[in-house]
Design a protein around this motif. Structure first.
Motif, PDB file in Angstrom:
ATOM      1  N   ILE A 166       0.828  -1.212   0.000  1.00 27.79           N
ATOM      2  CA  ILE A 166       0.000   0.000   0.000  1.00 27.79           C
ATOM      3  C   ILE A 166       0.859   1.257   0.000  1.00 27.79           C
ATOM      4  N   CYS A 167       1.914   1.282   0.821  1.00 29.30           N
ATOM      5  CA  CYS A 167       2.779   2.468   0.880  1.00 29.30           C
ATOM      6  C   CYS A 167       3.449   2.733  -0.470  1.00 29.30           C
ATOM      7  N   THR A 168       3.829   1.666  -1.166  1.00 28.96           N
ATOM      8  CA  THR A 168       4.449   1.836  -2.482  1.00 28.96           C
ATOM      9  C   THR A 168       3.447   2.381  -3.486  1.00 28.96           C
ATOM     10  N   LYS A 169       2.273   1.796  -3.515  1.00 31.94           N
ATOM     11  CA  LYS A 169       1.242   2.255  -4.443  1.00 31.94           C
ATOM     12  C   LYS A 169       0.838   3.702  -4.157  1.00 31.94           C
ATOM     13  N   LEU A 174       0.996   9.515  -5.489  1.00 22.86           N
ATOM     14  CA  LEU A 174       1.228  10.911  -5.094  1.00 22.86           C
ATOM     15  C   LEU A 174       2.295  11.585  -5.943  1.00 22.86           C
ATOM     16  N   PHE A 175       3.270  10.817  -6.428  1.00 27.98           N
ATOM     17  CA  PHE A 175       4.369  11.383  -7.207  1.00 27.98           C
ATOM     18  C   PHE A 175       4.304  10.978  -8.682  1.00 27.98           C
ATOM     19  N   ARG A 176       3.096  10.649  -9.131  1.00 30.86           N
ATOM     20  CA  ARG A 176       2.941  10.150 -10.506  1.00 30.86           C
ATOM     21  C   ARG A 176       3.346  11.183 -11.555  1.00 30.86           C
ATOM     22  N   ALA A 178       5.616  13.664 -11.011  1.00 28.95           N
ATOM     23  CA  ALA A 178       6.917  14.261 -10.687  1.00 28.95           C
ATOM     24  C   ALA A 178       8.015  13.657 -11.562  1.00 28.95           C
ATOM     25  N   ASP A 179       9.037  14.453 -11.842  1.00 28.36           N
ATOM     26  CA  ASP A 179      10.212  13.981 -12.558  1.00 28.36           C
ATOM     27  C   ASP A 179      11.016  13.101 -11.601  1.00 28.36           C
ATOM     28  N   ARG A 180      11.131  11.807 -11.921  1.00 26.50           N
ATOM     29  CA  ARG A 180      11.770  10.861 -11.008  1.00 26.50           C
ATOM     30  C   ARG A 180      13.192  11.276 -10.651  1.00 26.50           C
ATOM     31  N   ARG A 181      13.916  11.878 -11.593  1.00 24.31           N
ATOM     32  CA  ARG A 181      15.289  12.293 -11.326  1.00 24.31           C
ATOM     33  C   ARG A 181      15.349  13.370 -10.243  1.00 24.31           C
ATOM     34  N   LYS A 182      14.313  14.212 -10.192  1.00 22.12           N
ATOM     35  CA  LYS A 182      14.292  15.289  -9.207  1.00 22.12           C
ATOM     36  C   LYS A 182      13.825  14.820  -7.827  1.00 22.12           C
ATOM     37  N   THR A 183      13.229  13.646  -7.786  1.00 18.63           N
ATOM     38  CA  THR A 183      12.724  13.142  -6.503  1.00 18.63           C
ATOM     39  C   THR A 183      13.743  12.260  -5.773  1.00 18.63           C
ATOM     40  N   VAL A 184      14.860  11.925  -6.442  1.00 15.93           N
ATOM     41  CA  VAL A 184      15.836  11.011  -5.853  1.00 15.93           C
ATOM     42  C   VAL A 184      16.357  11.548  -4.521  1.00 15.93           C
ATOM     43  N   SER A 185      16.789  12.825  -4.497  1.00 15.50           N
ATOM     44  CA  SER A 185      17.347  13.393  -3.268  1.00 15.50           C
ATOM     45  C   SER A 185      16.303  13.445  -2.152  1.00 15.50           C
ATOM     46  N   PHE A 186      15.041  13.746  -2.546  1.00 22.90           N
ATOM     47  CA  PHE A 186      13.969  13.786  -1.546  1.00 22.90           C
ATOM     48  C   PHE A 186      13.786  12.417  -0.904  1.00 22.90           C
ATOM     49  N   PHE A 187      13.732  11.368  -1.730  1.00 20.63           N
ATOM     50  CA  PHE A 187      13.493  10.027  -1.194  1.00 20.63           C
ATOM     51  C   PHE A 187      14.716   9.465  -0.474  1.00 20.63           C
ATOM     52  N   GLN A 188      15.894   9.964  -0.816  1.00 22.21           N
ATOM     53  CA  GLN A 188      17.061   9.558  -0.035  1.00 22.21           C
ATOM     54  C   GLN A 188      16.941  10.074   1.395  1.00 22.21           C
ATOM     55  N   GLY A 189      16.515  11.328   1.540  1.00 23.42           N
ATOM     56  CA  GLY A 189      16.265  11.877   2.869  1.00 23.42           C
ATOM     57  C   GLY A 189      15.125  11.161   3.569  1.00 23.42           C
ATOM     58  N   ALA A 190      14.079  10.839   2.778  1.00 16.20           N
ATOM     59  CA  ALA A 190      12.933  10.125   3.343  1.00 16.20           C
ATOM     60  C   ALA A 190      13.330   8.731   3.812  1.00 16.20           C
ATOM     61  N   ASP A 262      19.708  -8.642  -1.989  1.00 15.92           N
ATOM     62  CA  ASP A 262      19.486  -9.889  -2.708  1.00 15.92           C
ATOM     63  C   ASP A 262      18.016 -10.222  -2.930  1.00 15.92           C
ATOM     64  N   MET A 263      17.147  -9.854  -1.970  1.00 16.71           N
ATOM     65  CA  MET A 263      15.753 -10.289  -2.057  1.00 16.71           C
ATOM     66  C   MET A 263      14.983  -9.543  -3.135  1.00 16.71           C
ATOM     67  N   VAL A 264      15.084  -8.215  -3.160  1.00 18.31           N
ATOM     68  CA  VAL A 264      14.404  -7.376  -4.160  1.00 18.31           C
ATOM     69  C   VAL A 264      15.333  -6.208  -4.488  1.00 18.31           C
ATOM     70  N   LYS A 265      15.433  -5.872  -5.757  1.00 10.73           N
ATOM     71  CA  LYS A 265      16.205  -4.693  -6.151  1.00 10.73           C
ATOM     72  C   LYS A 265      15.295  -3.472  -5.997  1.00 10.73           C
ATOM     73  N   LEU A 266      15.687  -2.553  -5.113  1.00  6.68           N
ATOM     74  CA  LEU A 266      14.817  -1.438  -4.749  1.00  6.68           C
ATOM     75  C   LEU A 266      15.347  -0.105  -5.244  1.00  6.68           C
ATOM     76  N   ASN A 267      14.423   0.749  -5.692  1.00 10.65           N
ATOM     77  CA  ASN A 267      14.733   2.159  -5.923  1.00 10.65           C
ATOM     78  C   ASN A 267      14.582   2.892  -4.591  1.00 10.65           C
ATOM     79  N   THR A 268      14.987   4.169  -4.560  1.00 11.45           N
ATOM     80  CA  THR A 268      14.930   4.903  -3.296  1.00 11.45           C
ATOM     81  C   THR A 268      13.503   5.036  -2.763  1.00 11.45           C
ATOM     82  N   TYR A 269      12.543   5.321  -3.633  1.00 15.28           N
ATOM     83  CA  TYR A 269      11.171   5.494  -3.148  1.00 15.28           C
ATOM     84  C   TYR A 269      10.600   4.164  -2.664  1.00 15.28           C
TER      85      TYR A 269
END
Length: 348
Positions: A166-169, A174-176, A178-190, A262-269
């Protein structure tokens, strides 16, 4: 009990000294094999360097133990009341030591293979196996308290997976635009926030469990069968948190790799979603006084995140190893504790 009285008793009572050493050993391997789950995803996505993550985990583990114990210490009391070590206190303390010994053996074996075992389940299994050996049957197990463990097992699976999904969806929605490249730093902090929240909740759950056991050991070593309504002292919170942090700093990398990489390859968000989902699940469990496995909750949350992509995104080989270890923990660790009680009694 203040820390001066505690140290004085430890020095004068060899049985208590052994009990404290074994309890600290269990807390150490918990930091070694369990606490790394809290910071695995934020390290895997490179949101924070490993050394900084470990320091952050240590700080928030302490606050989790301290704050949640003040709010609700039910988790610690549930663990303390799970089994009945009634009878001769010298036999009871041997049984408790056997349970702690079994947990250490089981945890180190799982760490050697890089599989994140649950010290929560190992603690429950070890205490139960020791109580069965002490009483010669299941009369030493308090069924109503044990059922809370079963509820926790089911709850952590459902809550962990669904909250991660649910949190991923919700994050994607909410960020559908947004430019994913610009959200990287935000989600790193998150993610740093999510890792801190997970560490806080790990302390709230596991820190309480082991303090409950340490308190039980102190009272048994002093010839008392019950701890009554004793408040957990602050110095004990500091002690457990510090030892747990030391374990994480020394042996956590294998588990971080298994869970975070190893279990899942994850992006920052996605890493943020996994942390947030697991932390919320642990908060619900802690507030309701149900002891759950932080390992179980975090890994199922990551699975839920992976399932938002496709089922094949989850490395089922790694998942099978984890599930196999979880299933074996109850009979395996319980049997080690059972045998250890019998052996200790021969030389006790």
């Amino acid at each position: 009990m203040n820390i001066v009285d505690f140290i004085s008793q430890v020095v004068q009572n060899p049985v208590l000294l052994i009990t404290v050493i074994l309890t600290c050993g269990v807390v150490f391997v918990n930091g070694w094999t369990d606490a790394p789950n809290a910071i695995a995803t934020c390290i895997a996505t490179r949101a924070i360097p490993p050394r900084a993550a470990i320091m952050m985990s240590a700080v928030f583990n302490f606050f989790g133990v301290f704050v949640m114990t003040l709010i609700n210490s039910t988790v610690a009391m549930t663990i303390k009341n799970m089994v009945n070590f009634d009878g001769a206190t010298d036999e009871a303390i041997l049984a408790l030591c056997a349970a702690l010994f079994a947990i250490i053996i089981w945890a180190v074996a799982a760490w050697y293979f890089g599989i994140p075992t649950s010290e929560s389940h190992a603690l429950i299994a070890g205490l139960s196996g020791a109580a069965i050996a002490l009483h010669g049957g299941i009369s030493g197990i308090n069924g109503s308290e044990w059922m809370k463990v079963i509820y926790g097992l089911v709850l952590s699976t459902i809550l962990g997976f669904s909250s991660g999904f649910i949190c991923t969806k919700l994050t994607e929605f909410l960020f559908r635009n947004a430019d994913r490249r610009k959200t990287v730093s935000f989600f790193q902090g998150a993610q740093v926030f999510g890792g801190a929240a997970m560490s806080f909740m790990h302390g709230a759950q596991d820190g309480q469990k082991f303090m409950g056991v340490l308190m039980l050991g102190v009272f048994l070593a002093n010839g008392s069968e019950t701890t009554g309504n004793v408040q957990l002292p602050i110095w004990m919170m500091v002690l457990c948190s510090t030892i747990m942090a030391l374990g994480t700093s020394i042996g956590g990398r294998k588990i971080i790799k298994s869970v975070g990489m190893d279990m899942v390859k994850l992006n920052t968000y996605q890493g943020f979603s996994a942390d947030l989902g697991a932390a919320l699940s642990l908060l619900v469990a802690s507030l309701t006084g149900i002891p759950v496995s932080t390992t179980h909750t975090k890994t199922t949350s990551i699975m839920g995140v992976g399932a938002t992509q496709r089922l094949s995104a989850v490395n089922l080989g790694v998942v099978k190893e984890m599930v196999f270890t979880w299933i074996l923990t109850f009979p395996g660790c319980g049997l080690i504790a059972f045998v250890a009680v019998k052996i200790f009694n021969l030389f006790g």
